[in-house]
Design an enzyme around this catalytic site. Structure first.
Site, short mmCIF file in Angstrom:
data_model
loop_
_atom_site.label_atom_id
_atom_site.label_comp_id
_atom_site.label_asym_id
_atom_site.label_seq_id
_atom_site.Cartn_x
_atom_site.Cartn_y
_atom_site.Cartn_z
CG ASP A 1 -2.23 0.77 0.91
OD1 ASP A 1 -2.81 0.56 -0.17
OD2 ASP A 1 -2.65 1.60 1.73
CB THR A 2 1.88 3.44 -2.41
OG1 THR A 2 2.71 2.29 -2.60
CG2 THR A 2 2.70 4.69 -2.69
CE1 TYR B 1 -2.26 12.90 -6.07
CE2 TYR B 1 -2.01 10.56 -5.59
CZ TYR B 1 -2.73 11.73 -5.49
OH TYR B 1 -3.95 11.73 -4.83
P1 IMP Z 1 -1.64 1.95 -4.11
O1 IMP Z 1 -1.51 1.73 -2.67
O2 IMP Z 1 -0.45 1.44 -4.86
O3 IMP Z 1 -2.93 1.48 -4.67
O4 IMP Z 1 -1.58 3.51 -4.35
C1 IMP Z 1 -2.53 4.43 -3.87
C2 IMP Z 1 -2.55 5.63 -4.81
O5 IMP Z 1 -1.28 6.31 -4.68
C3 IMP Z 1 -2.67 5.25 -6.28
O6 IMP Z 1 -3.97 5.33 -6.73
C4 IMP Z 1 -1.82 6.29 -6.97
O7 IMP Z 1 -2.63 7.38 -7.30
C5 IMP Z 1 -0.80 6.69 -5.95
N1 IMP Z 1 0.49 6.05 -6.20
C6 IMP Z 1 0.95 4.88 -5.69
N2 IMP Z 1 2.19 4.62 -6.11
C7 IMP Z 1 2.52 5.66 -6.91
C8 IMP Z 1 3.69 5.95 -7.66
O8 IMP Z 1 4.68 5.21 -7.69
N3 IMP Z 1 3.66 7.09 -8.36
C9 IMP Z 1 2.59 7.95 -8.38
N4 IMP Z 1 1.48 7.71 -7.71
C10 IMP Z 1 1.44 6.57 -6.98
#
Ligand code: IMP
Length: 196
Positions: free
Chosen positions: A68-69, A155
Protein backbone atom coordinates in the site's frame (compact mmCIF):
# COMPACT_ATOMS: atom_id res chain seq x y z
CA UNK A 1 8.91 -20.43 -4.62
CA UNK A 2 5.30 -19.43 -5.28
CA UNK A 3 3.94 -16.25 -3.73
CA UNK A 4 0.51 -14.68 -4.05
CA UNK A 5 0.58 -10.91 -4.66
CA UNK A 6 -2.65 -9.49 -3.17
CA UNK A 7 -3.41 -7.15 -6.05
CA UNK A 8 -5.57 -6.97 -9.14
CA UNK A 9 -3.06 -4.70 -10.90
CA UNK A 10 -1.01 -6.57 -13.56
CA UNK A 11 1.44 -3.63 -13.88
CA UNK A 12 2.39 -4.00 -10.22
CA UNK A 13 2.87 -7.75 -10.72
CA UNK A 14 5.16 -7.19 -13.72
CA UNK A 15 7.23 -4.62 -11.78
CA UNK A 16 7.44 -6.92 -8.72
CA UNK A 17 8.43 -9.94 -10.85
CA UNK A 18 11.36 -8.01 -12.30
CA UNK A 19 12.62 -7.07 -8.85
CA UNK A 20 12.01 -10.44 -7.16
CA UNK A 21 13.71 -12.40 -9.96
CA UNK A 22 13.24 -15.80 -11.54
CA UNK A 23 13.22 -17.81 -8.30
CA UNK A 24 9.84 -16.34 -7.26
CA UNK A 25 6.65 -17.11 -9.18
CA UNK A 26 3.99 -14.51 -8.50
CA UNK A 27 0.32 -15.49 -8.59
CA UNK A 28 -2.59 -13.08 -8.67
CA UNK A 29 -5.70 -13.92 -6.59
CA UNK A 30 -7.82 -13.92 -9.74
CA UNK A 31 -5.71 -16.78 -11.11
CA UNK A 32 -6.77 -18.76 -8.03
CA UNK A 33 -10.40 -18.01 -8.79
CA UNK A 34 -10.86 -14.94 -6.54
CA UNK A 35 -12.17 -12.03 -8.58
CA UNK A 36 -13.75 -9.95 -5.78
CA UNK A 37 -12.35 -6.87 -4.07
CA UNK A 38 -9.57 -7.13 -1.53
CA UNK A 39 -10.63 -4.97 1.44
CA UNK A 40 -8.55 -1.90 2.28
CA UNK A 41 -10.62 0.09 4.74
CA UNK A 42 -7.89 0.83 7.30
CA UNK A 43 -7.01 4.28 8.65
CA UNK A 44 -3.34 3.97 7.67
CA UNK A 45 -1.34 2.40 4.85
CA UNK A 46 0.21 0.03 7.41
CA UNK A 47 -3.29 -1.19 8.33
CA UNK A 48 -4.35 -1.50 4.69
CA UNK A 49 -1.23 -3.39 3.65
CA UNK A 50 -1.75 -5.82 6.56
CA UNK A 51 -5.49 -6.12 5.92
CA UNK A 52 -5.02 -7.04 2.25
CA UNK A 53 -2.31 -9.58 3.03
CA UNK A 54 -4.24 -11.14 5.93
CA UNK A 55 -7.35 -11.41 3.75
CA UNK A 56 -5.51 -13.39 1.07
CA UNK A 57 -3.71 -15.55 3.66
CA UNK A 58 -7.04 -16.41 5.31
CA UNK A 59 -8.51 -17.34 1.94
CA UNK A 60 -5.69 -19.48 0.53
CA UNK A 61 -3.35 -20.27 3.42
CA UNK A 62 -0.38 -19.75 1.08
CA UNK A 63 2.58 -17.37 1.37
CA UNK A 64 1.46 -13.97 0.14
CA UNK A 65 2.23 -10.25 0.23
CA UNK A 66 0.42 -6.95 -0.27
CA UNK A 67 1.54 -3.36 -0.73
CA UNK A 68 0.00 0.00 0.00
CA UNK A 69 1.35 3.42 -0.95
CA UNK A 70 0.63 6.99 0.07
CA UNK A 71 1.76 10.40 -1.08
CA UNK A 72 2.25 12.57 2.01
CA UNK A 73 2.59 16.37 1.89
CA UNK A 74 3.60 17.83 5.26
CA UNK A 75 2.17 21.31 4.57
CA UNK A 76 -1.21 19.65 3.94
CA UNK A 77 -1.08 17.76 7.23
CA UNK A 78 0.09 14.57 5.53
CA UNK A 79 -2.66 14.56 2.87
CA UNK A 80 -3.51 12.92 0.53
CA UNK A 81 -2.03 10.09 2.66
CA UNK A 82 -4.12 6.97 2.99
CA UNK A 83 -6.68 8.63 0.67
CA UNK A 84 -4.16 9.06 -2.19
CA UNK A 85 -6.21 6.95 -4.64
CA UNK A 86 -9.45 8.84 -3.95
CA UNK A 87 -8.26 12.31 -2.93
CA UNK A 88 -10.67 14.05 -5.32
CA UNK A 89 -13.49 11.70 -4.29
CA UNK A 90 -14.64 8.17 -5.16
CA UNK A 91 -14.62 7.46 -8.88
CA UNK A 92 -12.23 10.29 -9.77
CA UNK A 93 -9.06 9.62 -11.72
CA UNK A 94 -5.43 10.67 -11.24
CA UNK A 95 -5.94 13.90 -13.22
CA UNK A 96 -8.59 15.01 -10.72
CA UNK A 97 -6.42 13.97 -7.77
CA UNK A 98 -3.50 16.00 -9.13
CA UNK A 99 -5.71 19.02 -9.82
CA UNK A 100 -6.94 18.91 -6.22
CA UNK A 101 -3.41 18.53 -4.86
CA UNK A 102 -2.13 21.55 -6.83
CA UNK A 103 -5.17 23.61 -5.80
CA UNK A 104 -4.75 22.72 -2.10
CA UNK A 105 -1.07 23.70 -2.25
CA UNK A 106 -2.03 27.12 -3.63
CA UNK A 107 -4.14 27.71 -0.50
CA UNK A 108 -1.28 27.07 1.94
CA UNK A 109 0.01 30.15 3.77
CA UNK A 110 2.96 31.32 1.64
CA UNK A 111 4.94 32.22 4.77
CA UNK A 112 5.25 28.52 5.62
CA UNK A 113 8.55 26.80 4.78
CA UNK A 114 8.96 23.91 2.33
CA UNK A 115 5.33 24.08 1.24
CA UNK A 116 5.88 21.66 -1.66
CA UNK A 117 7.96 19.08 0.24
CA UNK A 118 6.43 15.62 -0.12
CA UNK A 119 7.21 11.95 0.20
CA UNK A 120 5.94 8.67 -1.15
CA UNK A 121 5.75 5.85 1.35
CA UNK A 122 5.15 2.17 0.58
CA UNK A 123 4.46 -0.53 3.14
CA UNK A 124 4.69 -4.17 2.05
CA UNK A 125 3.32 -6.93 4.28
CA UNK A 126 4.42 -10.52 3.78
CA UNK A 127 2.88 -13.53 5.48
CA UNK A 128 5.10 -16.59 5.20
CA UNK A 129 4.30 -19.81 7.07
CA UNK A 130 1.85 -17.84 9.19
CA UNK A 131 4.35 -15.19 10.33
CA UNK A 132 3.90 -11.55 9.32
CA UNK A 133 6.79 -9.34 8.14
CA UNK A 134 6.81 -5.69 6.98
CA UNK A 135 9.09 -3.83 4.57
CA UNK A 136 9.09 -0.04 4.12
CA UNK A 137 10.24 2.24 1.33
CA UNK A 138 10.33 6.05 1.37
CA UNK A 139 11.17 8.52 -1.41
CA UNK A 140 11.39 12.21 -0.51
CA UNK A 141 10.78 14.88 -3.10
CA UNK A 142 8.79 17.97 -4.03
CA UNK A 143 5.52 18.65 -5.79
CA UNK A 144 6.04 20.51 -9.08
CA UNK A 145 4.00 23.63 -9.96
CA UNK A 146 2.54 21.82 -12.96
CA UNK A 147 2.48 18.38 -14.59
CA UNK A 148 5.42 17.18 -16.74
CA UNK A 149 6.03 13.86 -18.46
CA UNK A 150 3.93 11.12 -19.98
CA UNK A 151 5.23 8.00 -18.18
CA UNK A 152 4.19 6.37 -14.93
CA UNK A 153 0.82 6.73 -13.25
CA UNK A 154 -0.94 8.36 -10.30
CA UNK A 155 0.94 11.44 -9.07
CA UNK A 156 4.11 10.71 -11.07
CA UNK A 157 3.76 13.76 -13.33
CA UNK A 158 4.01 16.20 -10.39
CA UNK A 159 6.49 14.36 -8.13
CA UNK A 160 10.15 15.40 -8.44
CA UNK A 161 12.28 12.95 -6.44
CA UNK A 162 15.02 14.38 -4.21
CA UNK A 163 18.27 14.95 -6.13
CA UNK A 164 16.48 14.89 -9.51
CA UNK A 165 15.52 17.68 -11.87
CA UNK A 166 12.57 15.92 -13.50
CA UNK A 167 9.37 14.19 -12.40
CA UNK A 168 8.91 10.43 -12.07
CA UNK A 169 6.76 10.65 -15.22
CA UNK A 170 9.77 11.92 -17.21
CA UNK A 171 11.87 8.86 -16.27
CA UNK A 172 11.97 5.41 -17.79
CA UNK A 173 10.31 2.66 -15.76
CA UNK A 174 13.75 1.26 -14.87
CA UNK A 175 15.03 4.66 -13.71
CA UNK A 176 11.97 5.11 -11.52
CA UNK A 177 12.10 1.59 -10.06
CA UNK A 178 15.77 2.03 -9.18
CA UNK A 179 14.97 4.86 -6.75
CA UNK A 180 11.25 4.68 -5.99
CA UNK A 181 9.55 4.02 -2.64
CA UNK A 182 8.01 0.79 -3.99
CA UNK A 183 11.33 -0.29 -5.55
CA UNK A 184 13.08 0.20 -2.17
CA UNK A 185 10.44 -1.78 -0.25
CA UNK A 186 10.31 -4.46 -2.95
CA UNK A 187 14.10 -4.95 -2.90
CA UNK A 188 13.95 -5.39 0.90
CA UNK A 189 11.32 -8.10 0.33
CA UNK A 190 13.50 -9.67 -2.40
CA UNK A 191 16.50 -9.75 -0.05
CA UNK A 192 14.42 -11.35 2.72
CA UNK A 193 13.04 -14.02 0.37
CA UNK A 194 16.51 -14.81 -0.96
CA UNK A 195 17.61 -15.68 2.60
CA UNK A 196 14.82 -18.23 3.20
P1 IMP B 1 -1.64 1.95 -4.11
O1 IMP B 1 -1.51 1.73 -2.67
O2 IMP B 1 -0.45 1.44 -4.86
O3 IMP B 1 -2.93 1.48 -4.67
O4 IMP B 1 -1.58 3.51 -4.35
C1 IMP B 1 -2.53 4.43 -3.87
C2 IMP B 1 -2.55 5.63 -4.81
O5 IMP B 1 -1.28 6.31 -4.68
C3 IMP B 1 -2.67 5.25 -6.28
O6 IMP B 1 -3.97 5.33 -6.73
C4 IMP B 1 -1.82 6.29 -6.97
O7 IMP B 1 -2.63 7.38 -7.30
C5 IMP B 1 -0.80 6.69 -5.95
N1 IMP B 1 0.49 6.05 -6.20
C6 IMP B 1 0.95 4.88 -5.69
N2 IMP B 1 2.19 4.62 -6.11
C7 IMP B 1 2.52 5.66 -6.91
C8 IMP B 1 3.69 5.95 -7.66
O8 IMP B 1 4.68 5.21 -7.69
N3 IMP B 1 3.66 7.09 -8.36
C9 IMP B 1 2.59 7.95 -8.38
N4 IMP B 1 1.48 7.71 -7.71
C10 IMP B 1 1.44 6.57 -6.98
Amino acid sequence: MELIFATANPDKVREASEILGKGITLIMPKKLGYKGDIPETGATIEANSKMKCQFIWNKFNKSCFADDTALEVASLGGAPGVYSARYAGEGHDSKANIAKLLAELEKVDKRKKNIRAARFRTVITLIHKGTLYTFNGVMNGTIAEKESGEGGFGYDSVFIPEGCSCTFAEMSENQKNAISHRGIAMRKLAHFLSQL
